[in-house]
Design a protein around this motif. Structure first.
Motif, PDB file in Angstrom:
ATOM      1  N   UNK A  29       0.839  -1.206   0.000  1.00  0.00           N
ATOM      2  CA  UNK A  29       0.000   0.000   0.000  1.00  0.00           C
ATOM      3  C   UNK A  29       0.871   1.252   0.000  1.00  0.00           C
ATOM      4  N   UNK A  30       1.931   1.245   0.814  1.00  0.00           N
ATOM      5  CA  UNK A  30       2.843   2.397   0.857  1.00  0.00           C
ATOM      6  C   UNK A  30       3.508   2.628  -0.494  1.00  0.00           C
ATOM      7  N   UNK A  31       3.770   1.554  -1.202  1.00  0.00           N
ATOM      8  CA  UNK A  31       4.408   1.662  -2.519  1.00  0.00           C
ATOM      9  C   UNK A  31       3.435   2.239  -3.546  1.00  0.00           C
ATOM     10  N   UNK A  32       2.168   1.826  -3.468  1.00  0.00           N
ATOM     11  CA  UNK A  32       1.169   2.238  -4.451  1.00  0.00           C
ATOM     12  C   UNK A  32       0.633   3.641  -4.172  1.00  0.00           C
ATOM     13  N   UNK A  33       0.368   3.939  -2.900  1.00  0.00           N
ATOM     14  CA  UNK A  33      -0.267   5.224  -2.553  1.00  0.00           C
ATOM     15  C   UNK A  33       0.386   5.850  -1.330  1.00  0.00           C
ATOM     16  N   UNK A  34       1.645   6.326  -1.440  1.00  0.00           N
ATOM     17  CA  UNK A  34       2.308   6.932  -0.275  1.00  0.00           C
ATOM     18  C   UNK A  34       1.698   8.281   0.093  1.00  0.00           C
ATOM     19  N   UNK A  35       1.665   8.560   1.397  1.00  0.00           N
ATOM     20  CA  UNK A  35       1.126   9.841   1.889  1.00  0.00           C
ATOM     21  C   UNK A  35       2.164  10.946   1.807  1.00  0.00           C
ATOM     22  N   UNK A  36       3.424  10.603   2.102  1.00  0.00           N
ATOM     23  CA  UNK A  36       4.521  11.561   2.128  1.00  0.00           C
ATOM     24  C   UNK A  36       5.723  10.973   1.392  1.00  0.00           C
ATOM     25  N   UNK A  37       6.569  11.863   0.858  1.00  0.00           N
ATOM     26  CA  UNK A  37       7.841  11.419   0.297  1.00  0.00           C
ATOM     27  C   UNK A  37       8.805  11.157   1.446  1.00  0.00           C
ATOM     28  N   UNK A  38       9.520  10.039   1.401  1.00  0.00           N
ATOM     29  CA  UNK A  38      10.472   9.712   2.455  1.00  0.00           C
ATOM     30  C   UNK A  38      11.746  10.525   2.271  1.00  0.00           C
ATOM     31  N   UNK A  39      12.387  10.874   3.392  1.00  0.00           N
ATOM     32  CA  UNK A  39      13.586  11.709   3.327  1.00  0.00           C
ATOM     33  C   UNK A  39      14.871  10.895   3.357  1.00  0.00           C
ATOM     34  N   UNK A  40      14.789   9.648   3.795  1.00  0.00           N
ATOM     35  CA  UNK A  40      15.968   8.796   3.903  1.00  0.00           C
ATOM     36  C   UNK A  40      15.780   7.528   3.076  1.00  0.00           C
ATOM     37  N   UNK A  41      16.874   6.805   2.895  1.00  0.00           N
ATOM     38  CA  UNK A  41      16.824   5.539   2.171  1.00  0.00           C
ATOM     39  C   UNK A  41      15.922   4.543   2.898  1.00  0.00           C
ATOM     40  N   UNK A  42      14.926   4.028   2.191  1.00  0.00           N
ATOM     41  CA  UNK A  42      14.033   3.042   2.799  1.00  0.00           C
ATOM     42  C   UNK A  42      14.797   1.769   3.151  1.00  0.00           C
ATOM     43  N   UNK A  43      15.727   1.364   2.300  1.00  0.00           N
ATOM     44  CA  UNK A  43      16.480   0.127   2.548  1.00  0.00           C
ATOM     45  C   UNK A  43      17.253   0.214   3.863  1.00  0.00           C
ATOM     46  N   UNK A  44      17.906   1.363   4.109  1.00  0.00           N
ATOM     47  CA  UNK A  44      18.684   1.539   5.340  1.00  0.00           C
ATOM     48  C   UNK A  44      17.771   1.565   6.552  1.00  0.00           C
ATOM     49  N   UNK A  45      16.701   2.343   6.475  1.00  0.00           N
ATOM     50  CA  UNK A  45      15.768   2.430   7.606  1.00  0.00           C
ATOM     51  C   UNK A  45      15.142   1.081   7.911  1.00  0.00           C
ATOM     52  N   UNK A  46      14.670   0.410   6.891  1.00  0.00           N
ATOM     53  CA  UNK A  46      14.019  -0.875   7.103  1.00  0.00           C
ATOM     54  C   UNK A  46      14.976  -1.908   7.683  1.00  0.00           C
ATOM     55  N   UNK A  47      16.199  -1.931   7.188  1.00  0.00           N
ATOM     56  CA  UNK A  47      17.178  -2.898   7.694  1.00  0.00           C
ATOM     57  C   UNK A  47      17.414  -2.694   9.190  1.00  0.00           C
ATOM     58  N   UNK A  48      17.530  -1.441   9.611  1.00  0.00           N
ATOM     59  CA  UNK A  48      17.801  -1.153  11.020  1.00  0.00           C
ATOM     60  C   UNK A  48      16.561  -1.258  11.894  1.00  0.00           C
ATOM     61  N   UNK A  49      15.421  -0.745  11.414  1.00  0.00           N
ATOM     62  CA  UNK A  49      14.187  -0.855  12.191  1.00  0.00           C
ATOM     63  C   UNK A  49      13.766  -2.310  12.359  1.00  0.00           C
ATOM     64  N   UNK A  50      13.832  -3.085  11.291  1.00  0.00           N
ATOM     65  CA  UNK A  50      13.455  -4.493  11.382  1.00  0.00           C
ATOM     66  C   UNK A  50      14.501  -5.291  12.158  1.00  0.00           C
ATOM     67  N   UNK A  51      15.760  -4.869  12.075  1.00  0.00           N
ATOM     68  CA  UNK A  51      16.783  -5.500  12.905  1.00  0.00           C
ATOM     69  C   UNK A  51      16.467  -5.334  14.381  1.00  0.00           C
ATOM     70  N   UNK A  52      15.956  -4.150  14.753  1.00  0.00           N
ATOM     71  CA  UNK A  52      15.545  -3.897  16.140  1.00  0.00           C
ATOM     72  C   UNK A  52      14.350  -4.780  16.518  1.00  0.00           C
ATOM     73  N   UNK A  53      13.430  -4.973  15.580  1.00  0.00           N
ATOM     74  CA  UNK A  53      12.268  -5.838  15.827  1.00  0.00           C
ATOM     75  C   UNK A  53      12.719  -7.262  16.141  1.00  0.00           C
ATOM     76  N   UNK A  54      13.616  -7.795  15.338  1.00  0.00           N
ATOM     77  CA  UNK A  54      14.086  -9.167  15.547  1.00  0.00           C
ATOM     78  C   UNK A  54      14.888  -9.286  16.843  1.00  0.00           C
ATOM     79  N   UNK A  55      15.659  -8.250  17.178  1.00  0.00           N
ATOM     80  CA  UNK A  55      16.394  -8.243  18.444  1.00  0.00           C
ATOM     81  C   UNK A  55      15.426  -8.263  19.616  1.00  0.00           C
ATOM     82  N   UNK A  56      14.388  -7.435  19.556  1.00  0.00           N
ATOM     83  CA  UNK A  56      13.391  -7.396  20.630  1.00  0.00           C
ATOM     84  C   UNK A  56      12.664  -8.726  20.765  1.00  0.00           C
ATOM     85  N   UNK A  57      12.330  -9.344  19.638  1.00  0.00           N
ATOM     86  CA  UNK A  57      11.642 -10.637  19.671  1.00  0.00           C
ATOM     87  C   UNK A  57      12.506 -11.698  20.330  1.00  0.00           C
ATOM     88  N   UNK A  58      13.794 -11.685  20.016  1.00  0.00           N
ATOM     89  CA  UNK A  58      14.729 -12.653  20.609  1.00  0.00           C
ATOM     90  C   UNK A  58      14.836 -12.451  22.119  1.00  0.00           C
TER      91      UNK A  58
END
Length: 285
Positions: A29-58
């Motif tokens: 949905x974000x890819x098809x109809x984004x509300x705002x333009x992102x200011x940073x690299x999505x790949x970098x943010x996602x890698x680190x944010x999701x890395x935090x998710x997996x760390x918290x789950x562990x």
């Protein structure tokens, strides 16, 4: 096998299935109809944010193997909690449990903004310089542990059915991804939905750099609590495309985007009086 046994035996599969399913829908949905333009690299943010998710789950699985569902089953076996002490119809007990636990989440959210030492933990969530589906799960491990302990205490006092706890956990995760989504809803649909639940536009206001806007719209699931307790704000002053996401004093991408900086963020700087009672009412329009 009754419903509680089925849920206990399949809790991880149920939660992971809903998590990955909702995440995939929101990401598309974000890819098809984004509300705002992102200011940073999505790949970098996602890698680190999701890395935090997996760390918290562990960490959670290591510290609390049975998690909230296990605590609910234990409370039921011991007869702890209001809903275990009194005979309540199953459907009503499930509904009451979900609403009550959502109210506790609202109060907890207000608390982490009101107490400076807790804000230091919670600012990890707010320091994200962009706002999308991964922001919804971006929390410091210490805050995640404290949140689980509050959940345990709530379960012991309330005594919710096991199935209610699983439903609540699934809905909470799904709604966190939905209302943190960088997605566009028609204005009429948004107005209708936010009569009951928190929408992306409603919660995005809470991630503004402006203190009075950040100290509003605390709900994650139901929008009632903000309206009832006077913390509701309809729109950001600068509009959703013009508002700035994040925290004024934490704008360095290296410190707030990369995982080492995210984990260190609560311990950076002096403890100051960032409290909810500094909200500026004079700026209300």
């Amino acid at each position: 096998m009754n419903i509680n046994e089925f849920v206990m035996n399949n809790e991880v599969a149920i939660r992971l299935g809903f998590f990955f399913g909702v995440f995939a829908v929101m990401a598309l949905w974000e890819l098809i109809a984004p509300r705002r333009a992102l200011s940073l690299s999505k790949a970098v943010r996602w890698a680190n944010n999701l890395g935090l998710v997996f760390l918290n789950s562990f960490i959670l699985r290591l510290l609390f193997p049975a998690a909230a569902v296990g605590m609910a089953a234990f409370a039921q076996e011991q007869g702890w909690g209001l809903l275990n002490y009194h005979e309540v119809p199953q459907g009503l007990a499930i509904l009451a449990s979900i609403v009550a636990m959502d109210f506790i989440i609202y109060l907890q959210h207000v608390l982490v903004h009101a107490v400076p030492v807790l804000w230091r933990l919670h600012r990890v969530h707010h320091a994200d310089l962009d706002y999308d589906v991964t922001t919804g799960a971006r929390f410091h491990p210490i805050e995640i542990i404290l949140s689980m302990l509050i959940k345990f205490a709530t379960i012991v006092v309330l005594g919710p059915p096991v199935v209610a706890v699983v439903i609540f956990e699934v809905v909470l995760n799904a709604m966190a991804m939905f209302n943190h989504g960088n997605v566009r809803l028609p204005a009429a649909v948004d107005r209708l939905l936010r009569l009951l639940v928190v929408t992306p536009d409603m919660h995005r206001v809470h991630h503004s750099v402006e203190d009075d806007e950040a100290n509003s719209n605390f709900g994650f699931n139901l929008s009632w609590w903000d309206r009832l307790f006077g913390t509701y704000r309809d729109q950001p002053r600068a509009g959703h495309e013009g508002m700035t996401i994040g925290i004024h004093k934490h704008r360095d991408p290296k410190r707030v985007t990369w995982l080492p900086g995210i984990l260190a963020l609560p311990f950076v700087g002096r403890i100051t009086g960032y409290t909810i009672n500094r909200r500026s009412w004079s700026d209300e329009k």
